[in-house]
Design a protein around this motif. Sequence first.
Motif, mmCIF file in Angstrom:
data_model
loop_
_atom_site.group_PDB
_atom_site.id
_atom_site.type_symbol
_atom_site.label_atom_id
_atom_site.label_comp_id
_atom_site.label_asym_id
_atom_site.label_seq_id
_atom_site.Cartn_x
_atom_site.Cartn_y
_atom_site.Cartn_z
ATOM 1 N N MET A 137 88.065 9.059 -0.191
ATOM 2 C CA MET A 137 87.416 10.349 0.016
ATOM 3 C C MET A 137 87.322 10.730 1.490
ATOM 4 S SD MET A 137 83.405 9.410 -0.762
ATOM 5 C CE MET A 137 82.895 11.095 -0.431
ATOM 6 N N THR A 191 88.303 16.546 2.044
ATOM 7 C CA THR A 191 87.490 17.008 0.928
ATOM 8 C C THR A 191 88.339 17.043 -0.339
ATOM 9 O OG1 THR A 191 86.178 18.372 2.426
ATOM 10 C CG2 THR A 191 86.042 18.885 0.088
ATOM 11 N N LYS A 192 87.771 16.568 -1.433
ATOM 12 C CA LYS A 192 88.492 16.507 -2.714
ATOM 13 C C LYS A 192 89.856 15.823 -2.535
ATOM 14 C CE LYS A 192 86.315 20.669 -4.598
ATOM 15 N NZ LYS A 192 86.533 22.016 -5.183
ATOM 16 N N LYS A 207 92.298 15.526 -5.546
ATOM 17 C CA LYS A 207 92.665 16.709 -6.316
ATOM 18 C C LYS A 207 94.172 16.932 -6.432
ATOM 19 C CE LYS A 207 91.941 21.701 -6.687
ATOM 20 N NZ LYS A 207 91.239 22.897 -6.165
ATOM 21 N N ASP A 248 82.574 15.326 -5.543
ATOM 22 C CA ASP A 248 83.956 15.759 -5.383
ATOM 23 C C ASP A 248 84.789 15.479 -6.628
ATOM 24 O OD1 ASP A 248 83.601 16.779 -2.894
ATOM 25 O OD2 ASP A 248 85.085 15.510 -1.897
#
Length: 275
Positions: free
Chosen positions: A207, A211-212, A215, A240
């Motif tokens: 992480m 951020t994210k 994803k 997240d």
Amino acid sequence: MNIFNELKIKIADQPFIFVPLSIFALLLILSAYFFSLKVFILTGFLLLFLLTSSTIWHTYRSVTEEHSNQLQSMQALLSIQNFINPRAPIPPMVGWAAHPVLISNILEVIHEHDVKTVLELGSGSSTIITSYYLESLEGDRKLISLDHDGNFLEQTRNQVRLHELENIATVHHTPLVKYNDFTWYDISDLELEKGSVDLLVVDGPPMKTQTKARKPALYVLKEYLSDNAVIIMDDANREDESEIAREWVKDFPGYTLKHKHSSKGVAILTPDRNQ
């Protein structure tokens, strides 16, 4: 940095602890200036009582949850033992390593969905245990693991050799590189057939990278997933990852999201049979 997280105080407890404490602390300060000594002492006693009570309650909740997590981990370890018969000691499942609950869910998905090919983002103990179970099944099975960290990569490769799982597991060094607007694994040299992956395990990147950070996985790898592919993501209790899972379901219709409780949380996306 959230001081509540540092103190490990449950979100559900925070309004009942810090709001009254703040009020009484303010009253204590005001009583020292505007009221009598008796009011000051009474307010101080009330503040001390509230602080003691909230501390006991938080400790009780923490101990209870930790006990529940330990039981769940033990049950997951027993489940893992039923799936594999290792030839050497299994790497520890603590710290940065995959949690036993995550691994037991991986094995259950392989069993229930007859998984042939596993693609794993982040190598480690899960690589070894998953490979053992794939080895025990009939037919051609394989695990492909990606890792950006050279140290973890070599440790996993050494474990693969120690456990004689080279015929099942392949661990690739895939450094993190810049794509258009995100940083993710470099899969440019990865030979992967389209539609070949039956199980995608998302346990990286860390992480701290962005951020994210996890994803991009589904957006980059969607074409490599089979029609019945299952996606598992670790650390689903984090904000997240929880949001990532919801966004995946929204952007890729046809998946059903389930959240498996554990100390870290596991999100499982399964194809909707009605689609």
